[in-house]
Design an enzyme around this catalytic site. Structure first.
Site, PDB file in Angstrom:
ATOM      1  N   ASP A  78       0.838  -1.203   0.000  1.00 41.61           N
ATOM      2  CA  ASP A  78       0.000   0.000   0.000  1.00 41.61           C
ATOM      3  C   ASP A  78       0.874   1.254   0.000  1.00 41.61           C
ATOM      4  OD1 ASP A  78       0.856  -0.811   2.607  1.00 41.61           O
ATOM      5  OD2 ASP A  78      -0.554   0.584   3.515  1.00 41.61           O
ATOM      6  N   GLU A 140      -0.097  -1.357   5.682  1.00 46.40           N
ATOM      7  CA  GLU A 140       0.984  -0.936   6.596  1.00 46.40           C
ATOM      8  C   GLU A 140       0.838   0.530   6.947  1.00 46.40           C
ATOM      9  OE1 GLU A 140       4.888   0.708   7.797  1.00 46.40           O
ATOM     10  OE2 GLU A 140       3.738   1.223   6.023  1.00 46.40           O
TER      11      GLU A 140
HETATM   12 ZN   LIG Z   1       6.756   2.130   4.034  1.00 45.67          ZN
END
Ligand SMILES: [Zn+2]
Length: 379
Positions: A78, A140
């Site tokens: 992401d 994340e």
């Molecule tokens: Zn990163």
């Protein structure tokens, strides 16, 4: 289908938007990115497993070879949200200029997967003694839900894990934890001329802040690690909202703060300590006080300086392992029994902002370094 060139792989990964964001309107699926990676890695002989973590959000575990041990090359698929109007080029289109590849995720960190594939290509002919795992996580940047789910599942991944976050090709073996917390105080409003008519949430918050700052002072005396640029744990009072009019007793007040614990400090223990200090405040001011984390903590991370992976990465990179100020997925992979290190080609200084890029000069040494790691752990 033949594997695209390194530059084409890089471009194709950037072209698939995969923003993760706590604001639902900006949040996107990462499925196209993990599916593209699974196609390439599957064609190279990897066994690919997609795990759905939340609707539209997937981790990819791609493994070559089998058995215990081996190496994990890990990263997140992401990116943070972006403001295209502030970029000099289209953030989703790879643009080469000034010896750099520009694009969202070039540095942090979809580009890492394109480079990791480059590193393993010449080693595919040889049988692996221990497995090589490519791990691509989701979310994340927003919640760490992908890595957290892996840690909770508890399935061992390998002997060593390298996360290709932007570290300028320097091995990172320590970072602080990240906690973001909220206190809501509900008092009783009333006419300001007579304090007995209410219970001031604002005055209770004043006392609560006093407790937080006292705890901060205590922790900063107790904990110090000179390997960090800021050697103490920090606690920042980020925002406060409460009350409305000067002539009303304040009925409601909310505070959000951020805590950055050092390795060796346990987020759950810190939360208990905060809770214990706040409870008497609620009683003293006769208010309701709710103390909640805004998201589950990212634990602090430390990989021992004398571990095999740290020694090897120091030798291959030519740099001693250091500490960084940002949180990563490293503590979760470590919980699965991997010696873990953060080491990648990008620079954190250009991450999370317009004109994110990767220096082309960083690519050959990254390929060499990853190849060295694979040879050490898998061949
Ligand atoms: Zn990163």
């Amino acid at each position: 289908m033949p594997l695209p060139s390194l530059k084409d792989r890089f471009a194709q990964l950037l072209a698939l938007p995969s923003v993760s964001c706590t604001q639902a309107a900006l949040d996107q699926s990462n499925r196209p990115v993990v599916e593209l990676l699974a196609t390439w890695l599957g064609d190279l002989g990897f066994a690919c497993e997609l795990q759905e973590i939340a609707p539209g959000k997937f981790n990819l575990l791609a493994s070559l070879g089998s058995g215990p041990g081996g190496l994990v090359l890990a990263g997140h698929t992401d990116t943070v949200p972006y403001d295209a109007s502030l970029w000099k080029s289209d953030p989703l289109r790879l643009d080469e200029r000034d010896g750099r590849w520009y694009g969202l995720g070039s540095c942090d960190m979809k580009g890492f997967f394109a480079i990791a594939i480059e590193a393993l290509l010449p080693l595919l002919e040889k049988p692996l003694r221990q497995p090589l795992l490519i791990l691509a996580t989701c979310d994340e940047e927003s919640s760490m839900a992908g890595a957290r789910a892996l840690a909770e599942a508890g399935r061992p991944l390998g002997r060593a894990a390298v996360i290709g976050e932007p570290t300028g090709l320097r091995p990172i073996r320590l970072h602080k934890g990240v906690m973001m917390e909220r206190i809501d105080i509900l008092g009783q409003s009333g006419h300001s001329s007579d304090p007995s008519l209410g219970h001031s949430a604002l005055e209770a918050m004043h006392a609560a802040i006093g407790e937080l700052l006292a705890l901060r002072a205590q922790w900063q005396k107790e904990f110090n690690n000179p390997q960090f640029g800021v050697p103490q744990p920090t606690l920042n009072l980020g925002c406060i909202h409460g009350g409305d009019n000067p002539n009303r007793i304040c009925g409601q007040c909310a505070l959000e703060f951020d805590l950055r614990p050092l390795p060796g400090m346990d987020p759950q223990a810190l939360r208990r300590a905060i809770g214990e200090r706040l409870q008497p405040v609620a009683e003293r001011f006769a208010v309701r006080l709710d103390y909640q984390p805004l998201f589950p903590a990212v634990p602090p991370f430390e990989q021992a300086a004398d571990s095999e992976l740290v020694r090897l990465a120091e030798r291959l990179s030519g740099h001693s392992a250091e500490a960084v100020a940002f949180g990563t997925e490293a503590p979760y992979l470590q919980q699965l029994g991997c010696e873990t290190l953060v080491l990648g080609p990008g620079d954190i200084a250009c991450a999370h902002q317009p004109d994110e890029h990767l220096e082309l000069a960083r690519i050959p040494p990254t390929v060499e370094l990853l190849r060295g790691l694979i040879q050490h752990y898998c061949l």
